[in-house]
Design a protein around this motif. Structure first.
Motif, PDB file in Angstrom:
ATOM      1  N   THR A 182     -11.004  -6.206   4.982  1.00 12.42           N
ATOM      2  CA  THR A 182     -11.454  -6.660   3.664  1.00 12.42           C
ATOM      3  C   THR A 182     -12.942  -6.384   3.497  1.00 12.42           C
ATOM      4  O   THR A 182     -13.397  -5.900   2.450  1.00 12.42           O
ATOM      5  CB  THR A 182     -11.173  -8.171   3.508  1.00 12.42           C
ATOM      6  N   TYR A 196     -10.057  -4.286  -3.950  1.00 10.59           N
ATOM      7  CA  TYR A 196     -10.103  -5.059  -2.703  1.00 10.59           C
ATOM      8  C   TYR A 196     -11.506  -5.638  -2.595  1.00 10.59           C
ATOM      9  O   TYR A 196     -12.476  -5.032  -3.050  1.00 10.59           O
ATOM     10  CB  TYR A 196      -9.928  -4.139  -1.493  1.00 10.59           C
ATOM     11  N   GLU A 216       0.830  -1.211   0.000  1.00 11.30           N
ATOM     12  CA  GLU A 216       0.000   0.000   0.000  1.00 11.30           C
ATOM     13  C   GLU A 216       0.862   1.259   0.000  1.00 11.30           C
ATOM     14  O   GLU A 216       0.598   2.213  -0.728  1.00 11.30           O
ATOM     15  CB  GLU A 216      -0.882   0.026   1.257  1.00 11.30           C
ATOM     16  N   GLU A 252     -17.400  -0.575   0.950  1.00  9.59           N
ATOM     17  CA  GLU A 252     -17.077   0.725   0.404  1.00  9.59           C
ATOM     18  C   GLU A 252     -17.122   0.722  -1.134  1.00  9.59           C
ATOM     19  O   GLU A 252     -17.622   1.641  -1.755  1.00  9.59           O
ATOM     20  CB  GLU A 252     -15.657   1.073   0.897  1.00  9.59           C
ATOM     21  N   HIS A 253     -16.586  -0.345  -1.711  1.00  6.53           N
ATOM     22  CA  HIS A 253     -16.501  -0.412  -3.177  1.00  6.53           C
ATOM     23  C   HIS A 253     -17.566  -1.335  -3.751  1.00  6.53           C
ATOM     24  O   HIS A 253     -17.341  -1.998  -4.753  1.00  6.53           O
ATOM     25  CB  HIS A 253     -15.106  -0.887  -3.602  1.00  6.53           C
ATOM     26  N   LYS A 312     -13.681  -2.759   2.912  1.00 10.40           N
ATOM     27  CA  LYS A 312     -13.368  -2.389   1.537  1.00 10.40           C
ATOM     28  C   LYS A 312     -14.436  -2.914   0.582  1.00 10.40           C
ATOM     29  O   LYS A 312     -14.806  -2.244  -0.390  1.00 10.40           O
ATOM     30  CB  LYS A 312     -12.002  -2.965   1.127  1.00 10.40           C
TER      31      LYS A 312
END
Lengths: 199, 199
Positions: A188, A173, A151, A194-195, A191
């Motif tokens: 995880t 992710y 990262e 979020e996505h 993420k």
């Protein structure tokens, strides 16, 4: 008194200096070789020498290859305007297995790791910028490992590339396919939320 | 398409066939070599070849040595009437470090393991009996590993040797020095009780 014969002790010492190896694992490697049929062991060592003789980083992208320029960089079917940045050659080979990427790769040769003394100058970053300019790259997909160091490396590269007129992307992710939601770690899962993808 | 260069793929395949290695650990070994300064890597491979050339089992006891007869068997200070039977050379080197054993060793070259197809014929047992007769051995100390397979091997050898006029001994089971009693497993603790020492 130490009765380990010198030629054996030397090999164990050298192998135990490799990253991820210790004295015991070096002993195991040496014992494995000595217990194999001698001709097979000699073959293996000869093939290691051949490998060291033939394999070099591609002059263009840094991927391990037997030629000056690797087959991917040489291919007329690959779009040099799409560059996938990976830490190591094997990451590129792994992405290549998916058959989903038709651009070219750029091998950094590691990741930023202050603890191991690996700063930006130890990674192939300068040549990445040269390639971006040379081919007027349209997209750089940063595919470093999803680890703290990976990262940090991705962020560093992102900051460097911001000023160029190109799309900078990252591998998504999310939940690994075939996994169990209950066992996913919080990061995880955060993420993945979020996505989340519109269906 | 698989872009791993042939000479690299070959080495990975051969190393991943070694016991305890898989594809990933073989990749790591090859990558480690390729990432080292090339001259050091070439040196390491050359030293592996030297090791394979020089190291052979001692004609007497089977320990890895650079000579026909190992320094231990050759020494006039070692009592050939005391034979310590071990699975592998490194077990003998480890015992040798204690400096507490003044006899000679006998390397079986493994342990009985029906699952891996290792029967008594695959181990150096015949030569053990020859040595016992030749030197009218007074004691055979069986120092196989304290594992199920090591125990089975010890029992097998014990049964074979019963008819000879000699003491057959085993390394003691018990609490490892510096350990915590509370954390000892039941088997070890049972053995420590059973073989308690008069103080």
């Amino acid at each position: 008194m130490n009765y380990i014969p010198q030629s054996l002790a030397k090999v164990i010492e050298e192998i135990s200096n490799l990253p991820g190896y210790g004295e015991k694992s070096a002993q195991r490697f040496a014992t494995n070789l000595l217990k194999m049929p001698r001709s097979e062991a000699v073959d293996l060592v000869r093939n290691l020498a051949v490998m060291l003789d033939k394999i070099h980083p591609c002059l263009e992208c840094g991927i391990y290859t037997e030629e000056d320029i690797c087959p991917i960089c040489k291919s007329t079917e690959r779009d040099k305007g799409y560059i996938c940045v990976v830490e190591e050659s094997f990451d590129a080979y792994t992405i290549e297995k998916t058959g989903k990427f038709s651009g070219v790769y750029h091998v950094l040769g590691g990741r930023l790791s202050p603890l191991e003394g690996i700063g930006p100058d130890k990674l192939n970053i300068k040549s990445l910028i040269e390639r971006i300019k040379k081919y007027s790259a349209k997209e750089v997909l940063i595919a470093t490992n999803p680890t703290v160091e990976g990262e940090a490396t991705a962020n560093y590269i992102h900051n460097l590339l911001k000023k160029y007129p190109l799309n900078i992307t990252r591998l998504a992710y999310g939940l690994p396919f075939g996994s169990v939601l209950e066992n996913a770690d919080e990061f995880t899962l955060s993420k993945a939320l979020e996505h989340r993808i519109k269906v």
